[in-house]
Design an enzyme around this catalytic site. Structure first.
Site, PDB file in Angstrom:
ATOM      1  N   THR A   1       0.824  -1.190   0.000  1.00 41.63           N
ATOM      2  CA  THR A   1       0.000   0.000   0.000  1.00 41.63           C
ATOM      3  C   THR A   1       0.865   1.249   0.000  1.00 41.63           C
ATOM      4  O   THR A   1       1.964   1.239   0.550  1.00 41.63           O
ATOM      5  CB  THR A   1      -0.899   0.027   1.258  1.00 41.63           C
ATOM      6  OG1 THR A   1      -1.442   1.334   1.381  1.00 41.63           O
ATOM      7  CG2 THR A   1      -0.130  -0.295   2.515  1.00 41.63           C
TER       8      THR A   1
ATOM      9  N   HIS B   1       0.178   3.673   1.593  1.00 40.12           N
ATOM     10  CA  HIS B   1       0.066   4.121   2.972  1.00 40.12           C
ATOM     11  C   HIS B   1       1.417   4.060   3.684  1.00 40.12           C
ATOM     12  O   HIS B   1       1.666   4.794   4.613  1.00 40.12           O
ATOM     13  CB  HIS B   1      -0.851   3.154   3.736  1.00 40.12           C
ATOM     14  CG  HIS B   1      -2.152   3.738   4.140  1.00 40.12           C
ATOM     15  ND1 HIS B   1      -3.180   3.902   3.266  1.00 40.12           N
ATOM     16  CD2 HIS B   1      -2.597   4.160   5.347  1.00 40.12           C
ATOM     17  CE1 HIS B   1      -4.212   4.408   3.920  1.00 40.12           C
ATOM     18  NE2 HIS B   1      -3.889   4.578   5.168  1.00 40.12           N
TER      19      HIS B   1
END
Ligand code: DLZ
Length: 165
Positions: free
Chosen positions: A95, A97
């Site tokens: 991800t 993220h």
């Protein structure tokens, strides 16, 4: 030796401080718990192996690594806590993220450590794959939890030596 080859459970243990009366907090992120539980086991065992009393080791869980910063601050604010060890795993590539989380946590933990003037240890793995994470959580590259605990012990010792000088 490149950092990729380093065994995280092999360290120089000369001159370690007496930690039998020191209090530690270990924060564990629940994301990737199959890895973070191993990090916790390594950190806990290393503290006990080097002299910490089990009753002086507290554990707290946070949902994900992002929350390690605030959780660390809550523990570090307590005068009886001598060091905080923050454990998490953010797998890169799974991800986008990861960049935000890693940077935020690294910066956040640094801020907490400086603000509260005590060791808050960044025990967060940032591997590319789950296999690499497991290699560093009791696998062929040792255990990041061991390294994080040893870092906490050494920082306590350094602080004592500097204050004594
Ligand atoms: C959201 C998220 C993602 C995508 N990946 C991870 C991860 O690999 N490791 C980890 O510890 N936490 C992850 N999280 C959760 C965040 O850390 C955080 O808990 C949420 O964004 C809520 O603030």
């Amino acid at each position: 030796m490149s950092s990729a080859d380093k065994n995280l459970s092999v360290f120089n243990t000369n001159g370690l401080p007496d930690i039998s009366k020191k209090r530690f907090a270990i924060l564990v992120a629940e994301w990737n718990s199959e890895v973070t539980e191993r990090l916790f086991e390594g950190a806990y065992k290393t503290l006990v192996d080097y002299g910490a009393a089990p009753e002086n080791i507290e554990r707290g869980n946070v949902p994900g690594s992002f929350e390690l910063t605030l959780g660390s601050q809550w523990f570090a604010q307590r005068p009886d806590i001598d060091a905080v060890i923050a454990l998490g795993v953010v797998i890169q590539g799974e991800t986008k993220h990861n960049d935000y989380i890693n940077h935020a946590v690294a910066q956040g933990i640094t801020n907490v450590s400086l603000k509260l003037d005590k060791p808050v240890i960044f025990g967060v793995l940032t591997p590319n794959t789950m296999e690499q994470a497991l290699d560093r959580a009791g696998g062929i590259h040792g255990n990041k939890g061991d390294e994080a605990a040893m870092t906490a012990i050494k920082m306590i010792g350094l602080h004592e030596n500097i204050r004594k000088a």
